[in-house]
Design an enzyme around this catalytic site. Structure first.
Site, PDB file in Angstrom:
ATOM      1  N   LEU A  24       6.203  -4.702  -5.234  1.00  0.00           N
ATOM      2  CA  LEU A  24       6.836  -4.900  -3.985  1.00  0.00           C
ATOM      3  C   LEU A  24       5.909  -5.691  -3.166  1.00  0.00           C
ATOM      4  CD1 LEU A  24       8.447  -1.528  -3.119  1.00  0.00           C
ATOM      5  CD2 LEU A  24       9.883  -3.804  -3.359  1.00  0.00           C
ATOM      6  N   PHE A  58      -6.187  -2.151  -1.890  1.00  0.00           N
ATOM      7  CA  PHE A  58      -6.158  -0.775  -2.765  1.00  0.00           C
ATOM      8  C   PHE A  58      -5.568  -1.058  -3.986  1.00  0.00           C
ATOM      9  CE2 PHE A  58      -7.149   1.711   1.477  1.00  0.00           C
ATOM     10  CZ  PHE A  58      -8.111   1.951   0.911  1.00  0.00           C
ATOM     11  N   LYS A 101       2.797   3.477  -5.304  1.00  0.00           N
ATOM     12  CA  LYS A 101       1.692   2.820  -4.974  1.00  0.00           C
ATOM     13  C   LYS A 101       0.533   3.160  -6.196  1.00  0.00           C
ATOM     14  CE  LYS A 101      -0.088   1.381  -1.037  1.00  0.00           C
ATOM     15  NZ  LYS A 101      -0.336   1.629   0.360  1.00  0.00           N
ATOM     16  N   ASP A 152      -5.707   2.733  10.400  1.00  0.00           N
ATOM     17  CA  ASP A 152      -5.113   1.589  10.286  1.00  0.00           C
ATOM     18  C   ASP A 152      -3.896   1.200  10.403  1.00  0.00           C
ATOM     19  OD1 ASP A 152      -5.845  -1.037   9.180  1.00  0.00           O
ATOM     20  OD2 ASP A 152      -5.524  -0.396   7.216  1.00  0.00           O
TER      21      ASP A 152
END
Ligand SMILES: *[C@@H]1O[C@H](CO)[C@@H](O)[C@H](O)[C@H]1NC(C)=O
Ligand SMILES: *[C@@H]1O[C@H](CO)[C@@H](O)[C@H](O)[C@H]1NC(C)=O
Ligand SMILES: *[C@@H]1O[C@H](CO)[C@@H](O)[C@H](O)[C@H]1NC(C)=O
Ligand SMILES: *[C@@H]1O[C@H](CO)[C@@H](O)[C@H](O)[C@H]1NC(C)=O
Ligand SMILES: *[C@@H]1O[C@H](CO)[C@@H](O)[C@H](O)[C@H]1NC(C)=O
Ligand SMILES: *[C@@H]1O[C@H](CO)[C@@H](O)[C@H](O)[C@H]1NC(C)=O
Ligand SMILES: *[C@@H]1O[C@H](CO)[C@@H](O)[C@H](O)[C@H]1NC(C)=O
Length: 678
Positions: free
Chosen positions: A347, A352, A370, A466
C-alpha cells in the site's frame, strides 16, 4: 448474607416520599410510581431507580425537577425561606480523565427551561441570556470542564451561580475530613458523591458541602453570603440539570431529599440503588466478606500457579511480553494474510518500513500490516512494551492497532484498513478528487478530537510526535483518523542511546523541539496548526516550486492576512464554494497554533472548543514569530541550506508511497527550523 442482600434490595426499591407536604420530600431511588419528578431532555429513570440526566453521547441535556412548585416566599415581606437539600450524584465520564460538562442543582421559575442549551451552558442558560436578572435562576454547579469564557477556576469545581454561569463564588471540589483537613475530591471519579446545599434566610448564607461518604463534614467547601430574596420568585421549581459537550459523561442522581425551613433528611449511601457496572463502596459485613473471599480466591490462584509452574517447569515467556495487551498474531498468519508480503499487496512505504494490505485467513477481515525493520533489537523490544499503551487507546478518530507480531528485530503491526488512504493524496499535487469544504472541516474536527484524546483522554499523556497530512487517514465515510501515534518513539529508541534524536517532519516541527529535544503536547499543536493551513490552502508547508514569498506556507498566509486578502490563500480547487466564517476561523486557528512561542499556542482543548464553536476565536491574531529577535535569520537561511536532512522518518501508512520526495525529515541540527527559513 442472602437475607442481608434481600434487606438491602427491599430498601433500595422502597422510595418513600417522607412527607406528603409539598415542602419536604426524600427519594432513596426514583422508581416509585408516585415519584413526582418531571423529566425533560434525555433525562430518564432506569429500572434500578436511578435518575440518569445524560448518557455518554455528545451535546445532550437533561432536566429533572420536582413536579410541584415550592413556595419559597410565604410572608408579606417577600423573604425567601431557609431551605436545605441533600443528594447523591455520580459522574461517569466517557474517558477516564475527561468530563463533559457537568451537573447542577437548580432552582428555577419553570421546570422546562426551554431555551437552555447543552455544552458549557449546563442546560440552564443559553448563549444570550447569561447574567440577565429576568432568569431568576439559582444553581450550584458541579463542573467538570474549565470554561475560560465563564472564568472557571479548573475542570473539577463547585460554584454558586446566580442568573449566570459566571459563578458568584467557586472552589475546587474537596471535602473536609474528621480532622478538618481539606481533601481533594474528583467529581469524575465514577463513584457516588454526597452533597448538601443549605440556605439560611436570617444570615443569608449558602453553604455547599461535599463528601465521598455518609458522614457530613463539619465545614462546607463553599460558603457565600447572598440574599436570595430578589432572585427567587414566590414559587420556584427545584431539581437538576446536566449537559454534555463534545466530550460526554453520564450524570446520575441516586437519591435526593429536600426541605423548606429545616434540615433535609439525611441519605444513606448504602440504601441507595447502585449502578450496574460501576462499583459502589459497601461497608461493614459485605466488605469483610468480600475481602475474605478475595483473599481466599487469591490464595487458591497462587497455589495453583505455583503447582502448575512446578509441574510444567516449561519455557517461560519473558514477563514484559506477557503485559502486552493487544492480540499477538502468528507470523505465519500475517504472512498468509499478505500473500507472503507480495509486492502487489503493497500500500505504501516510508522510512520505517512497508505497509501491506492483508486479509486475515480466519476472520477474512481486511487489515493493513506494517512491517518495520529496526537495526536494534533493543529498540524493538522497548517499543513492543509500549504497544500495550497504544493498543489500549481507542477512539473513533484514531486508526486502531489490532495487534502485533515480533520476529527477531522485525516488527509487524496490524491496523484497521482505511479504504480511502491518506489525506495527503486528496490535498497535494493533482488530487483525483477534490474535497469539499464540508469534508475538510469534518476531517479537521476529527483529527482534533483524536488528538485531544491522545493528550488528555488516557491515563497517560500520549504525544503523537508526527501529526501531518500523510498520517491522517480517511475511512470509508471520509472521517479523518490519526495513524501512527507513538510510532515516532521507535525512532527515538534508536541504535545510538544517549542522544535524543528529534523526530518529526520538517514544516510540522515546532521551533523549540530541536533546542529542547523534548516533544510536548504543544509541539503536537504546532504540527496540527500546519495541518490546518494545508487543508485550507491545499498545499504543502514548504513548496519548493513556489515563488519565494510563497515558499513557506505560514508566512504566505500571514502576509495575506495582514493585507486583508485572506481568501487568496484558500485552495482554488474548491472554486470559492466554502463557508467564509469557518475558513477564516481555521486559518486564524492555524496561525495561533503555529506561534513560535510555546505558551502562546492554544491547548488541544481550546482548539476543540473553537472548532465546535463553543468559544469564539479571538479577534486579533498575533504574528506567529513574535519572538524571532532571538534567533538571527541569516543564520537560518544558512543552516536551512546546509543542514543534513534525513529521508527516513517520514512515511505514510497507506499513502502514496513516495511521501519523502519533496518532504524531508529533520535530524539533529539545532538550527534547522523551518520557521526561521524566511
Ligand atoms: C404527587 O403530586 C400529586 C399532585 O401534585 C399529589 O397529589 C401526590 O400526593 C404527590 N405524590 C407524592 C408522593 O408526593
Ligand atoms: C443517549 O441518549 C440518546 C437519547 O435518548 C440516545 O439517542 C443515545 O443512543 C444514547 N446513547 C447511549 C450511548 O446510550
Ligand atoms: C405559609 O403560610 C400559611 C398561612 O400564612 C401557613 O398556614 C403555612 O404553614 C405557611 N407555610 C410555610 C411553609 O411556612
Ligand atoms: C419576614 O417575615 C418572616 C415571617 O413572616 C420573618 O420570619 C422574617 O424575619 C421577616 N423578615 C424581615 C426582613 O422582616
Ligand atoms: C435565550 O433565552 C431567553 C430566555 O431565557 C430567550 O428569550 C432567548 O430567545 C434565548 N436566546 C436564544 C438565542 O435562544
Ligand atoms: C433580559 O431578558 C429580557 C427578556 O428575556 C429582555 O427583554 C432583556 O432585553 C434582557 N436584558 C439584557 C440586558 O439582555
Ligand atoms: C455555613 O457554614 C458556616 C461555617 O461552617 C456555619 O457557621 C454556618 O452555620 C453554616 N450555615 C448553614 C446555613 O449551614
Amino acid at each position: 448474607m442472602a437475607i442481608f442482600l434481600l434487606l438491602l434490595f427491599s430498601f433500595t426499591t422502597l422510595s418513600i416520599p417522607a412527607s406528603s407536604q409539598l415542602d419536604e420530600f426524600t427519594y432513596t431511588g426514583f422508581n416509585d410510581p408516585n415519584t413526582n419528578i418531571s423529566l425533560n431532555g434525555v433525562a430518564q429513570i432506569d429500572k434500578n431507580g436511578i435518575l440518569q440526566l445524560t448518557n455518554e453521547t455528545s451535546r445532550l441535556l437533561g432536566h429533572a425537577f420536582y413536579s410541584s412548585p415550592i413556595h419559597f416566599k410565604n410572608s408579606t415581606n417577600g423573604t425567601v425561606s431557609s431551605f436545605s437539600t441533600s443528594f447523591v450524584f455520580l459522574i461517569h465520564p466517557e474517558y477516564p480523565k475527561l468530563g463533559g460538562h457537568g451537573l447542577a442543582f437548580a432552582i428555577a421559575p419553570n421546570k422546562e427551561l426551554n431555551s437552555a442549551l447543552p455544552r458549557q451552558y449546563l442546560g440552564l442558560f443559553n448563549s444570550s441570556d447569561g447574567g440577565n436578572f429576568s432568569n431568576h435562576i439559582f444553581a450550584v454547579e458541579f463542573d467538570t470542564v474549565q470554561d475560560l469564557e465563564f472564568g472557571d477556576i479548573n475542570d473539577n469545581h463547585v460554584g454558586i451561580d446566580i442568573n449566570s454561569l459566571e459563578s458568584k463564588k467557586s472552589a475546587a471540589a474537596a471535602y473536609f475530613n474528621d480532622g478538618l483537613v481539606k481533601m481533594d475530591l474528583n467529581l469524575k471519579c465514577s463513584k457516588p458523591i454526597m452533597a448538601w446545599i443549605e440556605y439560611d434566610s436570617i444570615t443569608n448564607v449558602v453553604n455547599v458541602t461535599l463528601s465521598p461518604s455518609n458522614s457530613k463534614p463539619k465545614a462546607p467547601v463553599l460558603s457565600l453570603q447572598v440574599d436570595l430574596s430578589p432572585i427567587f420568585e414566590e414559587s420556584m421549581y427545584v431539581g437538576f440539570s446536566a449537559s454534555t459537550g463534545l466530550l460526554a459523561s453520564s450524570h446520575y442522581v441516586l437519591g435526593w431529599s429536600f426541605r423548606l425551613n429545616g434540615e433535609a433528611k439525611s441519605l444513606d449511601l448504602d440504601a441507595l440503588p447502585s449502578l450496574p457496572g460501576i462499583k459502589k463502596k459497601h461497608t461493614g459485613l459485605i466488605v469483610s466478606i468480600s475481602v475474605m473471599a478475595v483473599v481466599f480466591v487469591l490464595t487458591l490462584i497462587l497455589i495453583g500457579v505455583y503447582l502448575i509452574r512446578k509441574v510444567k517447569n516449561a519455557e517461560v515467556i519473558e514477563s514484559w511480553e506477557l503485559e502486552i495487551v493487544p492480540h499477538r498474531y502468528k507470523y505465519q498468519e500475517l504472512k498468509k494474510a499478505t500473500r507472503g508480503f507480495k509486492e502487489s499487496e503493497l500500500l505504501g512505504l516510508g522510512g520505517f518500513g512497508r505497509v501491506y494490505k492483508g486479509t486475515l485467513p480466519n476472520t477474512k477481515t481486511v487489515v493493513a500490516v506494517k512491517r518495520i525493520s529496526h537495526e536494534s533489537k533493543q529498540g524493538v523490544r522497548e517499543f513492543v512494551s509500549e504497544i500495550s499503551t497504544i493498543g489500549r487507546l481507542r477512539h473513533r478518530n484514531l486508526v486502531q492497532l489490532l495487534g502485533w507480531c515480533r520476529r527477531g528485530s522485525d516488527l509487524l503491526l496490524v491496523y484497521d484498513y482505511m479504504p480511502n488512504g491518506s489525506l495527503e493524496k486528496f490535498l497535494f499535487d493533482e488530487p483525483k478528487c477534490v474535497l469539499s469544504w464540508g469534508q475538510r472541516f469534518r476531517i479537521i474536527k476529527g483529527v482534533a478530537s483524536g488528538l485531544i484524546y491522545l493528550h488528555e483522554g488516557y491515563e497517560q499523556i500520549v504525544i503523537h510526535r508526527d501529526v501531518k497530512a500523510s498520517n491522517v487517514l480517511l475511512d470509508g465515510e471520509m472521517n479523518g483518523r490519526l495513524g501512527d501515534f507513538g510510532l515516532a518513539k521507535l525512532y527515538d529508541h534508536g541504535s545510538n542511546p544517549g542522544t535524543t534524536r528529534v523526530v518529526g517532519t520538517l514544516g510540522y516541527l515546532a521551533p523549540e523541539l530541536p533546542r529542547t529535544g523534548r516533544a510536548t503536547t504543544s509541539s503536537d499543536v504546532f504540527a496540527f496548526g500546519t495541518l490546518l493551513l494545508e487543508v485550507a490552502c491545499g498545499r504543502r508547508p514548504v513548496e519548493s516550486k513556489a515563488e519565494p514569498e510563497e515558499l513557506v506556507l505560514v508566512d504566505y498566509v500571514w502576509n495575506k492576512w495582514k493585507e486583508g486578502r485572506i481568501f487568496d490563500v484558500v485552495d482554488e480547487r474548491m472554486k470559492r464554494d466554502f463557508d467564509e466564517n469557518e475558513v477564516v476561523m481555521i486559518l486564524k486557528l492555524g496561525l495561533m497554533c503555529l506561534s513560535n512561542e510555546q505558551l502562546a499556542r492554544p491547548s488541544m482543548r481550546q482548539v476543540v472548543s473553537y472548532l465546535e464553536g463553543e468559544v469564539e476565536i479571538p479577534k486579533v491574531v498575533r504574528a506567529p514569530w513574535a519572538c524571532r529577535g532571538e534567533v538571527g535569520f541569516e543564520d537560518y537561511l544558512h543552516s536551512y541550506a546546509s543542514s543534513s536532512f534525513e529521508k527516513t522518518s517520514s512515511y505514510s501508512m497507506l499513502g502514496t508511497g513516495d511521501v519523502d520526495r519533496s518532504f524531508p525529515s529533520i535530524s539533529t541540527s539545532p538550527l534547522t527550523l523551518l520557521h526561521g527559513a524566511r
